[in-house]
Write a protein that holds these residues in place. Structure first.
Motif, PDB file in Angstrom:
ATOM      1  N   ARG A   9      26.095 -28.572   0.361  1.00  0.00           N
ATOM      2  CA  ARG A   9      26.451 -28.216   1.737  1.00  0.00           C
ATOM      3  C   ARG A   9      27.946 -27.927   1.854  1.00  0.00           C
ATOM      4  O   ARG A   9      28.356 -26.972   2.510  1.00  0.00           O
ATOM      5  N   GLU A  10      28.740 -28.737   1.205  1.00  0.00           N
ATOM      6  CA  GLU A  10      30.193 -28.524   1.221  1.00  0.00           C
ATOM      7  C   GLU A  10      30.550 -27.171   0.596  1.00  0.00           C
ATOM      8  O   GLU A  10      31.379 -26.430   1.123  1.00  0.00           O
ATOM      9  N   CYS A  12      28.539 -24.552   0.369  1.00  0.00           N
ATOM     10  CA  CYS A  12      28.028 -23.498   1.260  1.00  0.00           C
ATOM     11  C   CYS A  12      29.004 -23.193   2.378  1.00  0.00           C
ATOM     12  O   CYS A  12      29.175 -22.036   2.774  1.00  0.00           O
ATOM     13  N   ASP A  13      29.632 -24.235   2.892  1.00  0.00           N
ATOM     14  CA  ASP A  13      30.580 -24.047   3.991  1.00  0.00           C
ATOM     15  C   ASP A  13      31.876 -23.384   3.538  1.00  0.00           C
ATOM     16  O   ASP A  13      32.568 -22.775   4.340  1.00  0.00           O
ATOM     17  N   LYS A  14      32.185 -23.475   2.245  1.00  0.00           N
ATOM     18  CA  LYS A  14      33.455 -22.941   1.737  1.00  0.00           C
ATOM     19  C   LYS A  14      33.347 -21.527   1.165  1.00  0.00           C
ATOM     20  O   LYS A  14      34.316 -20.779   1.191  1.00  0.00           O
ATOM     21  N   ARG A  17      30.413 -15.408   2.446  1.00  0.00           N
ATOM     22  CA  ARG A  17      29.139 -14.713   2.197  1.00  0.00           C
ATOM     23  C   ARG A  17      29.327 -13.405   1.432  1.00  0.00           C
ATOM     24  O   ARG A  17      28.402 -12.908   0.833  1.00  0.00           O
ATOM     25  N   THR A  23      27.282 -16.886  -4.056  1.00  0.00           N
ATOM     26  CA  THR A  23      26.175 -17.225  -3.156  1.00  0.00           C
ATOM     27  C   THR A  23      24.837 -17.171  -3.891  1.00  0.00           C
ATOM     28  O   THR A  23      23.944 -17.973  -3.609  1.00  0.00           O
ATOM     29  N   TYR A  48      19.489 -27.899   6.277  1.00  0.00           N
ATOM     30  CA  TYR A  48      20.658 -27.032   6.468  1.00  0.00           C
ATOM     31  C   TYR A  48      20.787 -26.074   5.286  1.00  0.00           C
ATOM     32  O   TYR A  48      21.057 -24.885   5.449  1.00  0.00           O
ATOM     33  N   TRP A  52      20.609 -22.070   5.254  1.00  0.00           N
ATOM     34  CA  TRP A  52      21.731 -21.319   4.688  1.00  0.00           C
ATOM     35  C   TRP A  52      21.205 -20.287   3.690  1.00  0.00           C
ATOM     36  O   TRP A  52      21.655 -19.143   3.673  1.00  0.00           O
TER      37      TRP A  52
END
Length: 140
Positions: A9-10, A12-14, A17, A23, A48, A52
């Protein structure tokens, strides 16, 4: 499991895209965690990551993968959380986005035939039709 989910998750947030290679690697890792964890993933806020992944597939015009993924995500969400749960509604909205993306309109219609309670659409021509198809309801 929670540690793996939190780490992904960390990341993915950084990761932007537009970084298609990273990705893609993240999607592969999320798929691996999903395959190992199954329904347990939903108990540690792992949905989440699944959302994503769906959004990532849509953002790079991989609708041929996004639509079945979104349908599976919606089905699992309905089963585990309920048909009217906010996360289920978010999954349906994202599925509608996949159905209404420009890449879907360029793909042969028979690949995406889905029946709603009121009619069968070969592919949605607008967001309202896509949302209706994903939600499985009739809209005026």
């Amino acid at each position: 499991m929670k540690t793996a989910v939190d780490s992904l998750r960390e990341l993915c947030d950084k990761v932007p895209r537009v970084d298609r290679e990273t990705t893609a690697v993240l999607r592969t890792n999320i798929d691996s965690v999903d395959a190992c964890a199954g329904d347990l993933l939903w108990k540690v806020e792992g949905h989440y990551l699944l959302r994503w992944t769906l959004r990532s597939l849509i953002s790079v015009d991989l609708t041929s993968a996004a639509i079945p993924y979104g349908q599976r995500l919606t089905d699992i969400s309905e089963r585990l959380l309920g048909r009217t749960h906010p996360m289920t509604l978010v999954a349906r909205r994202d599925l509608a986005r996949a159905f209404s993306s420009p890449a879907t309109r360029r793909t042969p219609a028979r690949s995406y035939r889905r029946t709603s309670p009121t009619r069968t659409l070969d592919w949605p021509v607008n967001y309202k039709d896509a949302l209706q198809l994903a939600m499985g309801v009739s809209m005026p």
